[in-house]
Design a protein around this motif. Structure first.
Motif, PDB file in Angstrom:
ATOM      1  N   ASN A   7       0.866  -1.168   0.000  1.00 32.91           N
ATOM      2  CA  ASN A   7       0.000   0.000   0.000  1.00 32.91           C
ATOM      3  C   ASN A   7       0.914   1.233   0.000  1.00 32.91           C
ATOM      4  N   GLU A   8       1.049   1.859  -1.164  1.00 30.84           N
ATOM      5  CA  GLU A   8       1.983   2.981  -1.313  1.00 30.84           C
ATOM      6  C   GLU A   8       1.641   4.145  -0.394  1.00 30.84           C
ATOM      7  N   ALA A   9       0.379   4.430  -0.230  1.00 30.30           N
ATOM      8  CA  ALA A   9      -0.030   5.546   0.631  1.00 30.30           C
ATOM      9  C   ALA A   9       0.408   5.296   2.075  1.00 30.30           C
ATOM     10  N   LYS A  12       4.232   5.690   2.343  1.00 36.36           N
ATOM     11  CA  LYS A  12       4.586   7.110   2.340  1.00 36.36           C
ATOM     12  C   LYS A  12       4.304   7.739   3.700  1.00 36.36           C
ATOM     13  N   GLN A  13       3.158   7.414   4.286  1.00 37.32           N
ATOM     14  CA  GLN A  13       2.794   7.966   5.594  1.00 37.32           C
ATOM     15  C   GLN A  13       3.792   7.505   6.662  1.00 37.32           C
ATOM     16  N   LEU A  14       4.167   6.238   6.641  1.00 33.66           N
ATOM     17  CA  LEU A  14       5.150   5.734   7.600  1.00 33.66           C
ATOM     18  C   LEU A  14       6.491   6.432   7.434  1.00 33.66           C
ATOM     19  N   GLU A  17       6.269   9.926   8.896  1.00 35.21           N
ATOM     20  CA  GLU A  17       6.293   9.888  10.362  1.00 35.21           C
ATOM     21  C   GLU A  17       7.714   9.681  10.884  1.00 35.21           C
ATOM     22  N   LYS A  18       8.441   8.757  10.266  1.00 30.46           N
ATOM     23  CA  LYS A  18       9.822   8.487  10.698  1.00 30.46           C
ATOM     24  C   LYS A  18      10.724   9.698  10.452  1.00 30.46           C
ATOM     25  N   ILE A  19      10.565  10.339   9.311  1.00 35.48           N
ATOM     26  CA  ILE A  19      11.362  11.533   9.002  1.00 35.48           C
ATOM     27  C   ILE A  19      11.036  12.630  10.007  1.00 35.48           C
TER      28      ILE A  19
END
Length: 89
Positions: A7-9, A12-14, A17-19
């Motif tokens: 799931n690309e979305a 990207k969200q993960l 969050e990490k960044i």
């Protein structure tokens, strides 16, 4: 055969969050920057900083004695807004 679906979305969200977590950790290291740190963080010379935004009334700065200090969080926010305001050539 193995079929993997991502799931690309969600990926990207993960990543965002990490960044964001890492940026908060780095920003937590300093309460304020001095001129040397400002030059290092922006990759700009002191003359270029003065020509571009140092005298902008919105730019947060304090002079204590002979040394300039810049509140880290507010300076970062200003720099991000300032960069967005610059037109691309």
């Amino acid at each position: 055969m193995i079929d993997v679906k991502i799931n690309e979305a969600e990926v990207k969200q993960l990543c965002r969050e990490k960044i964001s977590e890492h940026i908060k950790e780095v920003d937590a290291e300093y309460v304020f920057w001095d001129a040397k740190e400002l030059r290092r963080r922006t990759c700009m010379s002191w003359n270029f900083i003065q020509e571009q935004f140092f005298f902008d009334k919105r730019f947060p700065k304090r002079k204590i004695g002979n040394k300039w200090y810049f509140p880290a969080r507010q300076t970062r926010e200003f720099l991000e807004r300032w960069l967005d305001e610059q037109t691309s050539i």
